[in-house]
Enzyme design. Structure first.
Site, PDB file in Angstrom:
ATOM      1  N   GLU A   8      56.243  14.954 157.423  1.00 52.94           N
ATOM      2  CA  GLU A   8      55.487  13.978 158.226  1.00 52.94           C
ATOM      3  C   GLU A   8      54.045  14.466 158.412  1.00 52.94           C
ATOM      4  O   GLU A   8      53.119  13.662 158.444  1.00 52.94           O
ATOM      5  CB  GLU A   8      56.153  13.720 159.576  1.00 52.94           C
ATOM      6  CG  GLU A   8      57.588  13.181 159.501  1.00 52.94           C
ATOM      7  CD  GLU A   8      57.775  11.963 158.619  1.00 52.94           C
ATOM      8  OE1 GLU A   8      56.772  11.335 158.229  1.00 52.94           O
ATOM      9  OE2 GLU A   8      58.928  11.645 158.295  1.00 52.94           O
ATOM     10  N   GLU A  34      61.919   4.405 159.951  1.00 48.03           N
ATOM     11  CA  GLU A  34      61.651   4.866 158.584  1.00 48.03           C
ATOM     12  C   GLU A  34      62.395   4.001 157.562  1.00 48.03           C
ATOM     13  O   GLU A  34      61.927   3.802 156.453  1.00 48.03           O
ATOM     14  CB  GLU A  34      62.088   6.328 158.416  1.00 48.03           C
ATOM     15  CG  GLU A  34      61.305   7.300 159.278  1.00 48.03           C
ATOM     16  CD  GLU A  34      61.614   8.758 158.934  1.00 48.03           C
ATOM     17  OE1 GLU A  34      62.682   9.246 159.331  1.00 48.03           O
ATOM     18  OE2 GLU A  34      60.786   9.386 158.259  1.00 48.03           O
ATOM     19  N   TYR A  77      43.098  11.777 154.583  1.00 44.25           N
ATOM     20  CA  TYR A  77      42.406  11.901 153.289  1.00 44.25           C
ATOM     21  C   TYR A  77      41.976  10.533 152.750  1.00 44.25           C
ATOM     22  O   TYR A  77      40.865  10.376 152.233  1.00 44.25           O
ATOM     23  CB  TYR A  77      43.357  12.622 152.327  1.00 44.25           C
ATOM     24  CG  TYR A  77      42.906  12.765 150.906  1.00 44.25           C
ATOM     25  CD1 TYR A  77      41.768  13.499 150.576  1.00 44.25           C
ATOM     26  CD2 TYR A  77      43.639  12.177 149.868  1.00 44.25           C
ATOM     27  CE1 TYR A  77      41.372  13.638 149.246  1.00 44.25           C
ATOM     28  CE2 TYR A  77      43.250  12.315 148.538  1.00 44.25           C
ATOM     29  CZ  TYR A  77      42.113  13.050 148.232  1.00 44.25           C
ATOM     30  OH  TYR A  77      41.738  13.192 146.932  1.00 44.25           O
ATOM     31  N   HIS A  93      64.361  11.124 154.030  1.00 42.00           N
ATOM     32  CA  HIS A  93      64.428  11.167 155.497  1.00 42.00           C
ATOM     33  C   HIS A  93      65.502  10.218 156.016  1.00 42.00           C
ATOM     34  O   HIS A  93      66.221  10.541 156.956  1.00 42.00           O
ATOM     35  CB  HIS A  93      63.072  10.796 156.106  1.00 42.00           C
ATOM     36  CG  HIS A  93      61.966  11.722 155.689  1.00 42.00           C
ATOM     37  ND1 HIS A  93      60.653  11.506 155.987  1.00 42.00           N
ATOM     38  CD2 HIS A  93      62.011  12.887 154.989  1.00 42.00           C
ATOM     39  CE1 HIS A  93      59.920  12.493 155.489  1.00 42.00           C
ATOM     40  NE2 HIS A  93      60.723  13.334 154.863  1.00 42.00           N
ATOM     41  N   GLU A 139      60.428   9.384 152.197  1.00 41.53           N
ATOM     42  CA  GLU A 139      61.109   8.591 153.233  1.00 41.53           C
ATOM     43  C   GLU A 139      62.559   8.323 152.845  1.00 41.53           C
ATOM     44  O   GLU A 139      63.431   8.285 153.701  1.00 41.53           O
ATOM     45  CB  GLU A 139      60.390   7.264 153.508  1.00 41.53           C
ATOM     46  CG  GLU A 139      58.968   7.378 154.039  1.00 41.53           C
ATOM     47  CD  GLU A 139      58.797   8.233 155.286  1.00 41.53           C
ATOM     48  OE1 GLU A 139      59.803   8.559 155.958  1.00 41.53           O
ATOM     49  OE2 GLU A 139      57.648   8.591 155.590  1.00 41.53           O
ATOM     50  N   HIS A 147      52.287  13.526 155.274  1.00 39.31           N
ATOM     51  CA  HIS A 147      51.998  12.083 155.255  1.00 39.31           C
ATOM     52  C   HIS A 147      50.804  11.770 156.165  1.00 39.31           C
ATOM     53  O   HIS A 147      49.912  11.012 155.791  1.00 39.31           O
ATOM     54  CB  HIS A 147      53.215  11.274 155.694  1.00 39.31           C
ATOM     55  CG  HIS A 147      54.401  11.464 154.799  1.00 39.31           C
ATOM     56  ND1 HIS A 147      55.660  11.001 155.102  1.00 39.31           N
ATOM     57  CD2 HIS A 147      54.519  12.086 153.596  1.00 39.31           C
ATOM     58  CE1 HIS A 147      56.494  11.326 154.126  1.00 39.31           C
ATOM     59  NE2 HIS A 147      55.825  11.988 153.194  1.00 39.31           N
ATOM     60  N   GLU A 163      53.643   8.219 161.280  1.00 38.93           N
ATOM     61  CA  GLU A 163      54.094   9.487 160.686  1.00 38.93           C
ATOM     62  C   GLU A 163      54.142  10.571 161.761  1.00 38.93           C
ATOM     63  O   GLU A 163      55.075  11.363 161.833  1.00 38.93           O
ATOM     64  CB  GLU A 163      53.149   9.928 159.562  1.00 38.93           C
ATOM     65  CG  GLU A 163      52.929   8.905 158.447  1.00 38.93           C
ATOM     66  CD  GLU A 163      54.120   8.708 157.545  1.00 38.93           C
ATOM     67  OE1 GLU A 163      55.184   9.311 157.780  1.00 38.93           O
ATOM     68  OE2 GLU A 163      53.990   7.916 156.587  1.00 38.93           O
TER      69      GLU A 163
HETATM   70 MN    MN Z   1      59.587  10.120 157.279  1.00 34.44          MN
HETATM   71 FE    FE Z   2      56.631   9.865 156.708  1.00 36.24          FE
END
Ligand code: MN
Ligand code: FE
Length: 361
Positions: free
Chosen positions: A129, A201, A138, A238, A235, A132, A98
């Site tokens: 990103e 991706e 987390y 993206h 994604e 992500h 990411e």
């Molecule tokens: Mn992405």
């Molecule tokens: Fe991503």
């Protein structure tokens, strides 16, 4: 055409012709250099439309509960070693991946494109990103995984190291002053956009997406699965951002679209597919419930062919059927948006009101 505004002692002339010239000079690359970031009139409507879709999909990792995942991770009965390993590889691989995507956007693609609306959508893409990357942090802290494990996975698992090197090398090649009037440099940028959007991706993310969503479907790791569903939805946007950018770059610079260059891109995808297949062998060294490495191979072939066709290239194999029809429901770009619609609308409403959506816990 001039328009004059008279206010008391002053008059201001606005010349539409000059503004139209500035608009006509908007281009993906080598367009008018502007620090005023004037979005209007939009030349790349798709970029603004995608920006709007992406903005509506906003999510934050902390809104997703990890309690069940933590219980399952700590229990000695619920999970097999293979299932734990998939989660480790998923968290490890994406922790680097990411960040690599976001870094390439900021230092290469957003830097080199010239139209402000393209910079706008790329800024949002880079921010997603960050979200992500933050979601993986987390997950790692919630499960109590040793945080050094990520670095160890990037450096010490050869198939991960090779996947990362495959994308970082094309990013490094563009981090210098480059003359984008040269055909070879335009091709280098087009290849970067193809590698990041369609190979990485678009294809190399999908092995783990499939594995993690397969666990999610068996009620394993509901929090992680939920975050990956949000990530997957991002994604898909993206891939569209980079697909449109690639198509417009080629359209405006037709001299780059030679048979040799098209073949080079197909060969690059072939390399990406092989790297992904080697990586899948490491993620699934033993079969897990409903998951085996051999089933994933045709899935990657299927995805890669779709990505090639999406940018006007011949498939590598052709006619490959999707071996995971249940995943198609989640991963088909058009259906996927419908699939998520209800849930996401609820999410948006509940977070706007500061309430808690049970569905997310
Ligand atoms: Mn992405
Ligand atoms: Fe991503």
């Amino acid at each position: 055409m001039e328009k004059t505004f008279v206010l008391g002692p002053r008059s201001f002339v606005l010349d539409q012709g000059k503004a139209e010239e500035a608009y006509a000079a908007k281009a993906v690359i080598n367009g008018r250099e502007t620090m005023t970031f004037n979005l209007l009139p939009l030349r790349y409507q798709w970029a603004y439309d995608l920006y709007q879709v992406m903005k509506k999909n906003h999510w934050e990792p902390e809104d997703v509960g990890m309690q069940k995942d933590v219980e399952q991770w700590r229990s000695s009965e619920i999970l097999s070693d293979s299932e734990r390993w998939i989660i480790r590889m998923g968290i490890g691989y994406f922790s680097a991946a990411e960040g690599i995507v976001g870094d390439n956007i900021i230092h290469v693609v957003r830097e080199l494109v010239t139209a402000p609306e393209l910079k706008l959508v790329l800024g949002r893409h880079a921010h997603e990103e960050n979200i992500h990357a933050d979601s993986l942090l987390y997950m790692i802290s919630s499960l109590g995984i040793n945080p050094h494990e990520c670095e160890a996975i990037f450096e010490q698992i050869e198939t991960v190291r090779r996947k990362n090197e495959f994308v970082t090398k094309i990013s490094k090649d563009l981090r210098r002053d480059i003359d984008l009037t040269l055909v070879e440099n335009k091709q280098l940028l087009a290849k970067n956009i193809f590698v990041f959007g369609q190979c990485m991706e678009g294809t190399q993310f999908y092995g783990l997406f499939g594995m993690i969503l397969s666990l999610y479907r068996q009620n394993k790791f509901p929090g992680i699965g939920q975050m990956f569903r949000y990530t997957l939805r991002d994604e898909s946007n993206h891939i569209e951002v980079f697909r449109n950018l690639f198509m417009d770059l080629v359209e405006e610079n037709k001299e780059i679209w030679t048979p040799e260059f098209r073949e080079e891109l197909r060969e690059t995808m072939r390399e990406a597919v092989q790297l992904e297949k080697d990586f899948i062998e490491d993620c699934l060294p033993m079969s897990s419930v409903g998951l085996s490495a051999s089933e994933f191979m045709p899935y990657i072939d299927y995805i890669a062919d779709r990505r090639l066709q999406g940018v006007g290239l011949e498939p590598l194999i052709g006619g490959v059927e999707n071996p995971f029809p249940w995943l198609a429901e989640l991963m088909d770009i058009n259906k996927e948006q419908n699939f998520f619609e209800g849930r996401v609308t609820e999410y948006q409403k509940s977070s706007a009101l500061g309430a808690v959506d049970d569905d997310l816990l």
